[in-house]
Every structure is written in structure tokens, then in C-alpha cells.
Design an enzyme around this catalytic site. Structure first.
Site, PDB file in Angstrom:
ATOM      1  N   ALA A 319       0.837  -1.201   0.000  1.00 26.73           N
ATOM      2  CA  ALA A 319       0.000   0.000   0.000  1.00 26.73           C
ATOM      3  C   ALA A 319       0.871   1.250   0.000  1.00 26.73           C
ATOM      4  O   ALA A 319       1.930   1.280   0.629  1.00 26.73           O
ATOM      5  CB  ALA A 319      -0.917  -0.006   1.219  1.00 26.73           C
ATOM      6  N   PRO A 320       0.441   2.289  -0.719  1.00 26.23           N
ATOM      7  CA  PRO A 320       1.219   3.531  -0.740  1.00 26.23           C
ATOM      8  C   PRO A 320       1.224   4.213   0.621  1.00 26.23           C
ATOM      9  O   PRO A 320       0.314   4.009   1.428  1.00 26.23           O
ATOM     10  CB  PRO A 320       0.489   4.389  -1.788  1.00 26.23           C
ATOM     11  N   GLY A 321       2.253   5.022   0.857  1.00 27.99           N
ATOM     12  CA  GLY A 321       2.354   5.744   2.123  1.00 27.99           C
ATOM     13  C   GLY A 321       3.545   5.292   2.935  1.00 27.99           C
ATOM     14  O   GLY A 321       4.265   4.356   2.561  1.00 27.99           O
ATOM     15  N   ILE A 322       3.762   5.971   4.051  1.00 28.16           N
ATOM     16  CA  ILE A 322       4.866   5.624   4.949  1.00 28.16           C
ATOM     17  C   ILE A 322       4.568   4.282   5.602  1.00 28.16           C
ATOM     18  O   ILE A 322       3.479   4.062   6.142  1.00 28.16           O
ATOM     19  CB  ILE A 322       5.041   6.717   6.025  1.00 28.16           C
ATOM     20  N   GLY A 324       4.233   1.290   8.165  1.00 28.17           N
ATOM     21  CA  GLY A 324       3.980   1.272   9.595  1.00 28.17           C
ATOM     22  C   GLY A 324       5.010   0.463  10.348  1.00 28.17           C
ATOM     23  O   GLY A 324       5.711  -0.383   9.775  1.00 28.17           O
ATOM     24  N   MET A 325       5.090   0.727  11.650  1.00 30.06           N
ATOM     25  CA  MET A 325       6.023   0.003  12.504  1.00 30.06           C
ATOM     26  C   MET A 325       5.464  -1.330  12.980  1.00 30.06           C
ATOM     27  O   MET A 325       6.207  -2.213  13.383  1.00 30.06           O
ATOM     28  CB  MET A 325       6.384   0.862  13.723  1.00 30.06           C
ATOM     29  N   ASP A 375     -14.261   0.829  10.386  1.00 28.19           N
ATOM     30  CA  ASP A 375     -14.654  -0.520  10.791  1.00 28.19           C
ATOM     31  C   ASP A 375     -13.656  -1.495  10.189  1.00 28.19           C
ATOM     32  O   ASP A 375     -13.277  -1.391   9.025  1.00 28.19           O
ATOM     33  CB  ASP A 375     -16.058  -0.825  10.286  1.00 28.19           C
TER      34      ASP A 375
END
Length: 583
Positions: A319-322, A324-325, A375
Site C-alpha cells: 500500500a502507498p504511504g509511509i 507502519g512500525m 470498521d
């Protein structure tokens, strides 16, 4: 009709009896919504929501124990379940809620086999028969009204037919407001009100502090939503708060970011079919979720994914974006959801555990999401075609979550994942936004934080990347690994430094406990985006003040429950003459 052994017939009957008992208990909790609304018993509303959500798993576990008790055979034998499935299909052939009954059977099977052996031979991966396509006019779930005597008379008839036990605060005022709003609305074809027909669902949709009267207007070949949100003034009077009459407004009322409705729906599929006529862009799975049948919503979603895979050829990608940890997140570009897999090891400085993360997601599922949290559906052993995965995604999953994977030449099975509606991450949205869009997004971002806080939810990590923007422009929180009840936080002001060494220190020189929160530090969430920070501070600088949060905690501890409207406040009707109660 195929003959089945007495054992498998007993198993099938036991599961069906269990489903019918579950459905009856579900309905009984739901039917209490009217009295809770009329008494303004808002704490009971939230308790009933949690009870109804928890009911499903409780009933499934009870039924599995009964299945073990009605046979001496080994319930771990797949052949036994193959025959039980066939016997069950016969039993529900004429059941009005056969599709939800299938999901219940699936749940009992999955409880027996820990979600292994997922195959249409043993459960209802596919429905046992085609959906009932009878025309809606044959159903008795709604009442039709005609505008032949004028709009005012029709609206009065509608309000009178719902039969609340509490009187209207000022019914004539509400009728006037509704009619004025509809006549001003940009509804092409409504020039001749006498040709208007309105179908209103007989059952009221209850959620939080509101009761929604839901229907559709038909004129000039158009089908348009008609939703009347009703509120209780707390003094023994009910009033219509606004009127909603377009698909977008209806979609937001039934949003995936809202808690489930309580609505008396003896045959849910008929309600879903009606709602589809006013919200044609919503999938059946979302509509089942919205009226409380979220487990069947999962079934509908899974079936829809399988169907989509047959008519698409793009690949699952990161998925695009930074990144996650805690989660590895992937998506299918042609399908509007993301799949979230918990990593085997979390990136520093995260200190939560996998079990804590799962508890956070469970907490969200049972909370009032006030339109600001997505949700999320939880799946075990979700099966994908391997050839639909990009090489980059497969490598990431192998590296970050190998314990969650089973891969062979044909399949990728992910042992545990969450599915969420895909949104554009707020930090990415801002990169291409105009000055006005930045300002509106920051207003929404601040409103999201405030509305979550008012519902006793503190997001924890409020970085822009943890919020998404919906197609309606609403900002929604979707990263739950650090959220907690607001009342558990200790909001503090950063102490003034006492020495030069303290003032110049790059580390806190004061003690910081685990639940301490310093709102002054929220400015750090805008690192690298001064334009967004300026827009935020012009509208929501109160969030930097620890006293704002402490006051909110005091209100929550005192038992106050805030109102959360799924529509713009400026759309609410003015309530002149609210003191006169109308019989």
C-alpha cells in the site's frame, strides 16, 4: 431429497436451532432500542451495542458444545461435516434468512477446526442458492405515501405513522422545516409534488442518540433517499433535526466509520435490497454490517473478493504511504480495501505486543466510532492466489511476517489479517492539496481528534500518516495500536526548566510515566509541513492546552455522552418554538 444419517441430521438441526436462538436474542436486544431512545438512556445504548456484538461468538461456542453432545462420533472428521453441510442446506432451503444461517454454520465449523479446511465441500463458501430476486413491491417492509394531497399532509402522515411513545416537541414546526428544505433542494423533477411517491421503511434505525426514519422518494424516474434524523430533547419531546436527500448524505449516515444500527429487520436481506436502491454504490457487505450483521458482512465481502478476482488481473501490491512500525499493509489497486498483517517483530520504538494490538482492534469493534474510525474485519486463514501477488509484496511479507504465511505453488494463505476500507493517507493527500483543501483537511483532522476524545478515545499516535481521507473528504483514524480510553491518560503541562542545563537538554529532564501525555508536543505531528500546521493552529490550537483534555475527562467521568452527527451542523433545523410540546 438425499437421505442423511441420523447423526448428521442431528448436527444440522442443532446448528440451525442455535442460529434461530441467536437470531431471536439479537432481535430482542434490538427491539429494546425504541425504549432506550425514548428514555434517553444513552449509557444503556452503548451497553446494548456491546452485548449484541458479543452475542454471536457466545452463541457459536455454545452450539459447538451442543454439537459435541449430540453425537458420539469424532467431530474432527471432515466427512461428517461434509454430510452435515448437505443436511443443513436442505433444512434451510425455505428459511427466510438462509444466507445468514449459512454464515452461522460456517462459524461453528471454523470454531471446530480453528479456521482450517476452508472449502465449499464443508462450509458455504458459495451461497447454497441464488439470492431472492422478488420485486420489492411484494415485500411488506415499507409503507408508500403519495403527494397527491400536498407535501405537508404527506410528511405529517409519515411522522404520525411511526408511533413514538414520546410526543413530538413541535410537529408542525418540523413539518414546515422538512417541506421548506425539500422545496429548496436541487431535486430535478420534483416540480409537481402531487406526482411524488415516498416509500418509508416501517422500522426505525436507532444509533447513539438518534432515531433515523429511512425511505426513498420517487419522481420523474428518479430514486432519491429521504432520511429524517430524530432526536430526543431529554425533556420528553422528539424533534426532526434535519432532512437528508442525496446519495452522499445517505452514504455517510450508513458509513463504515459509524457504529451499527439497531433496526428491527426480521428478514435483513430485504432491508439490504431496499437500502441498495438509495445507496447503489455501497456493497452488500457494508449494508449488512451497518444493520448489525457484521459476521455475515464478512461472508459477503469474502464472496465479493472472490468474484472480483475472476474479473480482474492486477496484482496485490504494498500500500502507498509511509510504512507502519506494526503492520505490513497491502492492497489490490482495482479493489477499495487494504489488508493489514501484524509483523512478527515491531520496529523501534514500539513496545506493544501482538496480543495488545489485537485487543486494541477488538476495543475499536466494540466502541462508538463516531464517524472517525474505520470498521475493521478480522480474518483467519485468508486464501489468495499466489500469482496475484507482486514479487515485492511477497518478499516483504516473507521478511516481516513469516509466521503468518503459508505459501505453495498455487496459494498464499495469510493466517491472520485485518481488512479495512482504503483511504488516501492524510500526509499524502496534503502533498497535492490546494491551500483551501489543506485548511479543510486540517479542520477535519482536528474535528476527528476532538470527536474521538469526546467518545473517550485517545488516538495515541496522531501522526498525519495514521489518518485517511474518505471519498467524501472526511478525515478518519485507522491506526489503532496505541489508542486507549481518554480517561486513562494523564494530561500534563511540560514543566518550566529550572536551570540552563535543563533548558538546553535534548532529553526530558523531568519524569515521564507511561500514560503521561504532553499536548504541547502535538506540534511535532506537523514536522515538515508548516502550511498544515498553520491551518491547524488557526482552527484547533485548543488541542495544545492540557486543560482542554482535563476538562473533557471530567465531563466523561461525570457520565456525559456527547452527540455525534453524521451530517454537517449547519444543516440542522432551527428550533424556534421548541418549548411547546405537540400531541
Amino acid at each position: 431429497m438425499t437421505n442423511h444419517s441420523p447423526t448428521t441430521r442431528r448436527i444440522a438441526k442443532t446448528i440451525l436451532n442455535g442460529f434461530d436462538a441467536y437470531f431471536a436474542d439479537f432481535q430482542n436486544i434490538t427491539l429494546g432500542a425504541k425504549a432506550r431512545f425514548e428514555r434517553a438512556a444513552w449509557h444503556e445504548v452503548h451497553q446494548a451495542n456491546r452485548e449484541r456484538i458479543d452475542l454471536y461468538k457466545t452463541k457459536v461456542n455454545q452450539v459447538l458444545k451442543l454439537v459435541h453432545s449430540v453425537t458420539s462420533k469424532d467431530t474432527g472428521q471432515l466427512d461428517l461435516w461434509r454430510e452435515a453441510r448437505a443436511a443443513y442446506a436442505q433444512l434451510i432451503a425455505n428459511h427466510s434468512n438462509y444466507e445468514i444461517a449459512e454464515t452461522f454454520f460456517n462459524s461453528v465449523f471454523c470454531s471446530q477446526f480453528q479456521h482450517d479446511n476452508i472449502h465449499d465441500n464443508y462450509i458455504f463458501v458459495k451461497p447454497s442458492r441464488a439470492p431472492d430476486d422478488k420485486p420489492l413491491r411484494d415485500y411488506s417492509i415499507y409503507i408508500s405515501y403519495s403527494g397527491r394531497d400536498g407535501l405537508e399532509y404527506m410528511i405529517e402522515d409519515i411522522l404520525n405513522d411511526y408511533g413514538f411513545s414520546v410526543p413530538w416537541e413541535n410537529q408542525q414546526r418540523d413539518i414546515k422545516n422538512i417541506c421548506a428544505a425539500l422545496r429548496k433542494a436541487p431535486l430535478s423533477g420534483l416540480e409537481n409534488e402531487k406526482q411524488l411517491r415516498v416509500d418509508m421503511l416501517e422500522s426505525v434505525f436507532y444509533r447513539n442518540k438518534a432515531a433515523y426514519l429511512v425511505g426513498r422518494m420517487m419522481f420523474g424516474g428518479e430514486v432519491v433517499p429521504l432520511i429524517l434524523p430524530c432526536l430526543n430533547n431529554g425533556r420528553g419531546g422528539i424533534f426532526v433535526d434535519t432532512v437528508l436527500y442525496n446519495q452522499d448524505a445517505a452514504s455517510i449516515v450508513f458509513s463504515f466509520t459509524r457504529s451499527y444500527f439497531m433496526v428491527d429487520a426480521p428478514i435483513p436481506s430485504r432491508f439490504v435490497r431496499f437500502l441498495s436502491t438509495i445507496m447503489p454504490l455501497k456493497e452488500r457487505s457494508e449494508l449488512y454490517n451497518s444493520i448489525g450483521f457484521h459476521k455475515h458482512g464478512k461472508t459477503e465481502f469474502y464472496r465479493h473478493v472472490l468474484a472480483h478476482m475472476k474479473v480482474s488481473n492486477d496484482k496485490f501490491v504494498i500500500a502507498p504511504g509511509i510504512k507502519g512500525m506494526v503492520m505490513s499493509v497491502f492492497t489490490l489497486p482495482s479493489y477499495p480495501v487494504v489488508f493489514k498483517v501484524i509483523k512478527d517483530k515491531f520496529d523501534r520504538p514500539k513496545t506493544v505486543t501482538e496480543e495488545i494490538v489485537k485487543e486494541k482492534y477488538k476495543f475499536v469493534s466494540r466502541s462508538d466510532r463516531v464517524g472517525r474510525m474505520a470498521d475493521t474485519q478480522e480474518y483467519t486463514n485468508f486464501i489468495f492466489y499466489r500469482n496475484r501477488f507482486s514479487d515485492e509484496l511477497l518478499e516483504e511479507l516473507k521478511q516481516l511476517a513469516p509466521s503468518k504465511l503459508h505459501i505453495d505453488d498455487k496459494w498464499v494463505i495469510i493466517k491472520h489479517l485485518y481488512v479495512e476500507r482504503r483511504m488516501e493517507p492524510l500526509n499524502l493527500y496534503l502533498q497535492g492539496a490546494s491551500a483551501e483543501e489543506v485548511r479543510e483537511a486540517m479542520e477535519e483532522y482536528g474535528n476527528a481528534i476532538k470527536q474521538l476524545a469526546a467518545a473517550n478515545i485517545f488516538p495515541g499516535d496522531m501522526l498525519l500518516k495514521n489518518f485517511g481521507v474518505t471519498r467524501h473528504g472526511r478525515v478518519v483514524f485507522y491506526d489503532y495500536d496505541e489508542l486507549c480510553p481518554l480517561t486513562e491518560c494523564n494530561f500534563r503541562k511540560i514543566p518550566e526548566p529550572q536551570t540552563a542545563e535543563q533548558e538546553l537538554s535534548d532529553k526530558p529532564w523531568y519524569t515521564v510515566d507511561e500514560m503521561d501525555v504532553f499536548p504541547e508536543e502535538f506540534r511535532l505531528f506537523f514536522s515538515g509541513n508548516p502550511e498544515a500546521r498553520k491551518a491547524f493552529e488557526e482552527q484547533h490550537s485548543d488541542l495544545y492546552d492540557y486543560r482542554y483534555w482535563q476538562r473533557l475527562q471530567e465531563r466523561i467521568r461525570a457520565g456525559h455522552i456527547e452527540s455525534a452527527f453524521p451530517y454537517r451542523r449547519k444543516w440542522r433545523f432551527k428550533r424556534s418554538g421548541s418549548g411547546a410540546l405537540q400531541k
